[in-house]
Design an enzyme around this catalytic site. Structure first.
Site, PDB file in Angstrom:
ATOM      1  N   CYS A  41      46.814 -37.482  38.293  1.00  0.00           N
ATOM      2  CA  CYS A  41      46.424 -36.291  39.049  1.00  0.00           C
ATOM      3  C   CYS A  41      47.396 -36.078  40.217  1.00  0.00           C
ATOM      4  O   CYS A  41      47.965 -37.033  40.748  1.00  0.00           O
ATOM      5  CB  CYS A  41      45.004 -36.460  39.576  1.00  0.00           C
ATOM      6  N   ASP A  43      46.591 -35.318  43.104  1.00  0.00           N
ATOM      7  CA  ASP A  43      45.903 -35.677  44.354  1.00  0.00           C
ATOM      8  C   ASP A  43      46.788 -36.567  45.231  1.00  0.00           C
ATOM      9  O   ASP A  43      47.301 -37.592  44.770  1.00  0.00           O
ATOM     10  CB  ASP A  43      44.597 -36.408  43.992  1.00  0.00           C
ATOM     11  N   ARG A  45      46.144 -38.621  47.421  1.00  0.00           N
ATOM     12  CA  ARG A  45      45.663 -39.978  47.719  1.00  0.00           C
ATOM     13  C   ARG A  45      45.972 -40.969  46.597  1.00  0.00           C
ATOM     14  O   ARG A  45      45.829 -42.174  46.768  1.00  0.00           O
ATOM     15  CB  ARG A  45      44.145 -39.948  47.957  1.00  0.00           C
ATOM     16  N   HIS A  97      40.909 -40.302  38.549  1.00  0.00           N
ATOM     17  CA  HIS A  97      40.409 -40.961  39.760  1.00  0.00           C
ATOM     18  C   HIS A  97      39.069 -40.375  40.172  1.00  0.00           C
ATOM     19  O   HIS A  97      38.815 -39.182  39.986  1.00  0.00           O
ATOM     20  CB  HIS A  97      41.420 -40.814  40.910  1.00  0.00           C
ATOM     21  N   CYS A 100      37.783 -36.653  42.223  1.00  0.00           N
ATOM     22  CA  CYS A 100      38.825 -35.715  41.786  1.00  0.00           C
ATOM     23  C   CYS A 100      38.357 -34.272  42.052  1.00  0.00           C
ATOM     24  O   CYS A 100      37.343 -33.824  41.506  1.00  0.00           O
ATOM     25  CB  CYS A 100      39.115 -35.912  40.301  1.00  0.00           C
TER      26      CYS A 100
HETATM   27 ZN   LIG Z   1      42.294 -35.357  41.009  1.00  0.00          ZN
END
Ligand SMILES: [Zn+2]
Length: 214
Positions: A41, A43, A45, A97, A100
């Site tokens: 992803c 993302d 993080r 994750h 998400c």
């Molecule tokens: Zn995500």
């Protein structure tokens, strides 16, 4: 974010690398030979190399919203084809994750404009697993389970592609489904039983008649 800091850090990083190995960048420029394709992803993080403890050159990376493998997405399909046919990767990891945002948005009943066609693929995962998901009363548990099932479905989507099937048969390519738990930092191998899952659907998706994938 201070961009001046970024360039200052870059100078420090170069000096650090060269202090250990004067040929570091010369060696990097000679080419890449990663054994792993990582699809994760976007993302912020979920920092791929940090998560995998990988050095530059070790992992070929593709990231998009909610780690999707969509058959009509030329971006992910090109990455998969390049990784398998040119880089000869031996392993493909699909890593989702918990927490998400992409999956969360897909669970909401609202019009998200340009995001609709992308998130529709996650809604489809929900539809496929509706019976299981609707039995879960706790909304956070349901959210987590959809994240897991989405990883599983994206791994299956990978195995539906011709390049992946060919590499499984000819060079023993392995596909893995993982989850990163942001709250604990744990990386979890879902240990997906592809043999069991694919047994029922390969009569539809097998592109190599007469050859068993697993
Ligand atoms: Zn995500």
């Amino acid at each position: 974010m201070n961009f001046e800091k970024i360039f200052a850090h870059n100078d420090i990083w170069i000096a650090e690398k060269l202090s250990v190995d004067k040929e570091y960048f010369n060696k990097l420029s000679e080419g890449q030979n990663p054994e792993v394709l990582y699809i994760g992803c976007s993302d912020s993080r979920v920092a791929t190399e940090e998560l995998l403890g990988a050095k530059p050159g070790e992992v070929f990376v593709h990231r998009n919203l909610a780690n999707m493998v969509i058959s009509t997405d030329f971006n992910v399909q090109s990455v998969i084809t390049y990784a398998i046919e040119h880089l000869k990767v031996k392993q493909i990891i699909v890593c989702g994750h918990y927490y998400c945002g992409g999956v969360k948005e897909a669970m909401e009943a609202k019009d998200l404009g340009l995001l609709n066609p992308w998130l529709r693929n996650i809604r489809d995962v929900y539809r496929i697993h509706k019976d299981e998901l609707n039995l879960i009363k706790n909304s956070e548990e349901k959210y987590n389970r959809l994240i897991e099932l989405n990883v599983e479905e994206q791994c299956i989507n990978l195995i539906k592609t011709a390049a992946v099937q060919k590499a499984i048969i000819e060079s023993n390519l392995k596909v893995h489904g993982w989850i990163f738990d942001i709250r604990s930092g744990k990386l979890i191998d879902m240990k997906i039983n592809f043999k069991k899952i694919l047994k029922e659907i390969m009569e539809i998706y097998n592109l190599y008649e007469g050859k068993s994938l697993f």
